[in-house]
Design a protein around this motif. Structure first.
Motif, PDB file in Angstrom:
ATOM      1  N   ALA A 101      30.212  31.292  38.015  1.00 56.31           N
ATOM      2  CA  ALA A 101      30.121  31.068  39.563  1.00 56.31           C
ATOM      3  C   ALA A 101      31.041  32.346  40.115  1.00 56.31           C
ATOM      4  O   ALA A 101      30.715  33.105  40.891  1.00 56.31           O
ATOM      5  CB  ALA A 101      30.409  30.068  40.053  1.00 56.31           C
ATOM      6  N   GLY A 102      32.476  32.239  39.842  1.00 55.84           N
ATOM      7  CA  GLY A 102      33.391  33.331  40.072  1.00 55.84           C
ATOM      8  C   GLY A 102      32.917  34.816  39.836  1.00 55.84           C
ATOM      9  O   GLY A 102      33.348  35.591  40.727  1.00 55.84           O
ATOM     10  N   ALA A 103      32.278  35.127  38.718  1.00 56.51           N
ATOM     11  CA  ALA A 103      31.997  36.443  38.271  1.00 56.51           C
ATOM     12  C   ALA A 103      30.960  36.839  39.208  1.00 56.51           C
ATOM     13  O   ALA A 103      30.670  37.877  39.797  1.00 56.51           O
ATOM     14  CB  ALA A 103      31.599  36.425  36.931  1.00 56.51           C
ATOM     15  N   ALA A 104      29.848  35.819  39.407  1.00 55.94           N
ATOM     16  CA  ALA A 104      28.643  36.134  40.277  1.00 55.94           C
ATOM     17  C   ALA A 104      29.300  36.153  41.918  1.00 55.94           C
ATOM     18  O   ALA A 104      28.866  37.303  42.450  1.00 55.94           O
ATOM     19  CB  ALA A 104      27.857  34.780  40.159  1.00 55.94           C
ATOM     20  N   ALA A 105      30.181  35.618  42.332  1.00 55.79           N
ATOM     21  CA  ALA A 105      30.760  35.926  43.506  1.00 55.79           C
ATOM     22  C   ALA A 105      31.343  37.044  43.532  1.00 55.79           C
ATOM     23  O   ALA A 105      31.459  37.845  44.652  1.00 55.79           O
ATOM     24  CB  ALA A 105      31.809  34.594  43.915  1.00 55.79           C
ATOM     25  N   THR A 106      32.120  37.523  42.602  1.00 50.51           N
ATOM     26  CA  THR A 106      32.859  38.936  42.597  1.00 50.51           C
ATOM     27  C   THR A 106      31.749  39.973  42.513  1.00 50.51           C
ATOM     28  O   THR A 106      31.809  40.891  43.490  1.00 50.51           O
ATOM     29  CB  THR A 106      33.729  38.924  41.364  1.00 50.51           C
ATOM     30  OG1 THR A 106      34.661  37.915  41.233  1.00 50.51           O
ATOM     31  CG2 THR A 106      34.333  40.301  41.092  1.00 50.51           C
ATOM     32  N   GLY A 107      30.738  39.844  41.960  1.00 56.37           N
ATOM     33  CA  GLY A 107      29.473  40.677  42.188  1.00 56.37           C
ATOM     34  C   GLY A 107      29.007  40.986  43.342  1.00 56.37           C
ATOM     35  O   GLY A 107      28.840  41.882  44.042  1.00 56.37           O
ATOM     36  N   TYR A 108      28.944  39.719  43.965  1.00 55.03           N
ATOM     37  CA  TYR A 108      28.488  39.630  45.620  1.00 55.03           C
ATOM     38  C   TYR A 108      29.392  40.221  46.395  1.00 55.03           C
ATOM     39  O   TYR A 108      28.822  41.125  47.443  1.00 55.03           O
ATOM     40  CB  TYR A 108      27.900  38.311  45.979  1.00 55.03           C
ATOM     41  CG  TYR A 108      27.267  38.215  47.291  1.00 55.03           C
ATOM     42  CD1 TYR A 108      25.849  38.766  47.309  1.00 55.03           C
ATOM     43  CD2 TYR A 108      27.737  37.910  48.345  1.00 55.03           C
ATOM     44  CE1 TYR A 108      25.296  38.700  48.358  1.00 55.03           C
ATOM     45  CE2 TYR A 108      27.351  37.774  49.476  1.00 55.03           C
ATOM     46  CZ  TYR A 108      25.738  38.406  49.444  1.00 55.03           C
ATOM     47  OH  TYR A 108      25.098  38.414  50.760  1.00 55.03           O
ATOM     48  N   ALA A 109      30.635  40.011  46.297  1.00 60.07           N
ATOM     49  CA  ALA A 109      31.427  40.731  47.120  1.00 60.07           C
ATOM     50  C   ALA A 109      31.582  42.272  47.269  1.00 60.07           C
ATOM     51  O   ALA A 109      31.614  42.749  47.805  1.00 60.07           O
ATOM     52  CB  ALA A 109      32.798  39.960  46.723  1.00 60.07           C
ATOM     53  N   ALA A 110      31.464  42.615  45.835  1.00 56.44           N
ATOM     54  CA  ALA A 110      31.548  44.160  45.486  1.00 56.44           C
ATOM     55  C   ALA A 110      30.178  44.509  46.126  1.00 56.44           C
ATOM     56  O   ALA A 110      30.276  45.744  46.845  1.00 56.44           O
ATOM     57  CB  ALA A 110      31.413  44.375  44.164  1.00 56.44           C
ATOM     58  N   TYR A 111      29.010  44.055  45.810  1.00 56.12           N
ATOM     59  CA  TYR A 111      27.872  44.407  46.663  1.00 56.12           C
ATOM     60  C   TYR A 111      27.957  44.505  48.195  1.00 56.12           C
ATOM     61  O   TYR A 111      27.602  45.647  48.728  1.00 56.12           O
ATOM     62  CB  TYR A 111      26.569  43.474  46.117  1.00 56.12           C
ATOM     63  CG  TYR A 111      25.212  43.840  46.812  1.00 56.12           C
ATOM     64  CD1 TYR A 111      24.734  44.999  46.173  1.00 56.12           C
ATOM     65  CD2 TYR A 111      24.639  43.064  47.722  1.00 56.12           C
ATOM     66  CE1 TYR A 111      23.433  45.198  46.854  1.00 56.12           C
ATOM     67  CE2 TYR A 111      23.487  43.498  48.311  1.00 56.12           C
ATOM     68  CZ  TYR A 111      22.909  44.622  47.938  1.00 56.12           C
ATOM     69  OH  TYR A 111      21.658  44.926  48.489  1.00 56.12           O
ATOM     70  N   SER A 112      28.347  43.370  48.719  1.00 54.52           N
ATOM     71  CA  SER A 112      28.803  43.264  49.981  1.00 54.52           C
ATOM     72  C   SER A 112      29.584  44.570  50.628  1.00 54.52           C
ATOM     73  O   SER A 112      29.377  45.114  51.553  1.00 54.52           O
ATOM     74  CB  SER A 112      29.330  41.921  50.738  1.00 54.52           C
ATOM     75  OG  SER A 112      28.457  40.964  50.380  1.00 54.52           O
ATOM     76  N   GLY A 113      30.556  44.804  49.910  1.00 56.19           N
ATOM     77  CA  GLY A 113      31.637  45.902  50.284  1.00 56.19           C
ATOM     78  C   GLY A 113      31.009  47.184  50.275  1.00 56.19           C
ATOM     79  O   GLY A 113      31.091  47.931  51.093  1.00 56.19           O
ATOM     80  N   ASN A 114      29.976  47.384  49.214  1.00 54.41           N
ATOM     81  CA  ASN A 114      29.207  48.621  49.090  1.00 54.41           C
ATOM     82  C   ASN A 114      28.353  48.766  50.444  1.00 54.41           C
ATOM     83  O   ASN A 114      28.099  49.988  50.855  1.00 54.41           O
ATOM     84  CB  ASN A 114      28.392  48.738  47.833  1.00 54.41           C
ATOM     85  CG  ASN A 114      29.448  48.968  46.580  1.00 54.41           C
ATOM     86  OD1 ASN A 114      30.295  49.683  46.826  1.00 54.41           O
ATOM     87  ND2 ASN A 114      29.002  48.590  45.390  1.00 54.41           N
ATOM     88  N   LYS A 115      27.588  47.757  50.878  1.00 48.18           N
ATOM     89  CA  LYS A 115      26.897  47.596  51.828  1.00 48.18           C
ATOM     90  C   LYS A 115      27.379  47.949  53.064  1.00 48.18           C
ATOM     91  O   LYS A 115      27.353  48.681  54.192  1.00 48.18           O
ATOM     92  CB  LYS A 115      26.059  46.422  52.019  1.00 48.18           C
ATOM     93  CG  LYS A 115      25.048  46.277  50.937  1.00 48.18           C
ATOM     94  CD  LYS A 115      23.850  47.099  50.894  1.00 48.18           C
ATOM     95  CE  LYS A 115      22.979  46.908  51.960  1.00 48.18           C
ATOM     96  NZ  LYS A 115      21.575  47.927  51.805  1.00 48.18           N
ATOM     97  N   ILE A 116      28.757  47.316  53.258  1.00 44.25           N
ATOM     98  CA  ILE A 116      29.514  47.753  54.504  1.00 44.25           C
ATOM     99  C   ILE A 116      29.983  49.210  54.582  1.00 44.25           C
ATOM    100  O   ILE A 116      29.820  49.835  55.612  1.00 44.25           O
ATOM    101  CB  ILE A 116      30.933  46.987  54.454  1.00 44.25           C
ATOM    102  CG1 ILE A 116      30.656  45.301  54.754  1.00 44.25           C
ATOM    103  CG2 ILE A 116      32.030  47.369  55.363  1.00 44.25           C
ATOM    104  CD1 ILE A 116      31.915  44.403  54.517  1.00 44.25           C
ATOM    105  N   SER A 117      30.394  49.806  53.443  1.00 42.64           N
ATOM    106  CA  SER A 117      30.564  51.106  53.342  1.00 42.64           C
ATOM    107  C   SER A 117      29.528  51.914  53.609  1.00 42.64           C
ATOM    108  O   SER A 117      29.432  53.127  54.405  1.00 42.64           O
ATOM    109  CB  SER A 117      30.935  51.260  52.057  1.00 42.64           C
ATOM    110  OG  SER A 117      31.369  52.711  51.844  1.00 42.64           O
ATOM    111  N   GLN A 118      28.398  51.781  53.169  1.00 42.11           N
ATOM    112  CA  GLN A 118      26.810  52.334  53.478  1.00 42.11           C
ATOM    113  C   GLN A 118      26.645  52.528  54.813  1.00 42.11           C
ATOM    114  O   GLN A 118      26.062  53.547  55.468  1.00 42.11           O
ATOM    115  CB  GLN A 118      25.871  51.842  52.642  1.00 42.11           C
ATOM    116  CG  GLN A 118      26.000  52.231  51.168  1.00 42.11           C
ATOM    117  CD  GLN A 118      24.698  51.435  50.264  1.00 42.11           C
ATOM    118  OE1 GLN A 118      24.083  50.820  50.905  1.00 42.11           O
ATOM    119  NE2 GLN A 118      24.936  51.588  49.195  1.00 42.11           N
TER     120      GLN A 118
END
Length: 194
Positions: A101-118
């Motif tokens: 679950a932590g790895a999945a949450a990390t992946g989602y946090a990274a995805y969200s961060g990329n979307k913020i940047s875009q």
């Protein structure tokens, strides 16, 4: 070579990976994402955090991989304990679930961060002034799409260290269950009625 229950290397790799994952995430939440607030331009507030996270990502994913990989090895060498010692398997399964679950949450946090940047870069490219408090905190003037991803990122960024910390806490419990008294108590609870 004699088969032993010594798993010190796997335990060290696991613990160092977990420490890297947890510590880096806490630094990101407490420092990286907030550090942009010291800058004047909204786009720079996001760019600084995005750049820092991109640089840290390989180390963070290495920590996660070490946690998961060494965790599998520890499960393999602890097979007899899982079968014999009451509570060991339950906590081990909980720990594994928390790690995934932590790895999945990390992946989602990274995805969200990329979307913020875009979204921030698209806003900037349109010549619109970008208003944010920091990388994860919108203002009333933040474009709705950006604010949506900032809220998602803020949730994920706090979930990751909580899950990583819970994984570490379960690991501590499992290590303590290797003490002779804990082992005897766990085996006795498994085989004795009541």
């Amino acid at each position: 070579m004699k088969n032993t229950d010594n798993h010190a290397v796997a335990q060290a790799v696991h613990d160092l990976g977990s420490a890297l994952w947890f510590g880096g995430t806490v630094m990101g939440v407490a420092g990286v994402n907030k550090s942009g607030a010291d800058l004047q331009q909204g786009i720079d507030r996001i760019r600084v955090a995005s750049s820092a996270w991109k640089r840290f990502a390989p180390a963070q994913w290495a920590g996660i991989a070490a946690t998961l990989g060494a965790g599998l090895q520890l499960t393999r060498v602890g097979g007899r304990r899982i079968a014999l010692q009451k509570g060991f398997g339950t906590i081990g399964a909980l720990k594994a679930g928390l790690a995934v679950a932590g790895a999945a949450a990390t992946g989602y946090a990274a995805y969200s961060g990329n979307k913020i940047s875009q979204v921030a870069e698209q806003t900037e490219a349109r010549g619109q002034k970008l208003e944010v408090l920091d990388a994860t905190q919108p203002t009333d003037q933040t474009p709705p799409e950006l604010a949506k991803w900032q809220r998602r990122q803020r949730f994920a960024q706090y979930a990751v260290p909580v899950l990583a910390a819970a994984n570490i806490a379960c690991g501590s419990y499992l290590v303590q269950s290797y003490r002779a008294a804990a082992t005897l108590k766990g085996v006795a609870r498994r085989v004795l009625p009541g």
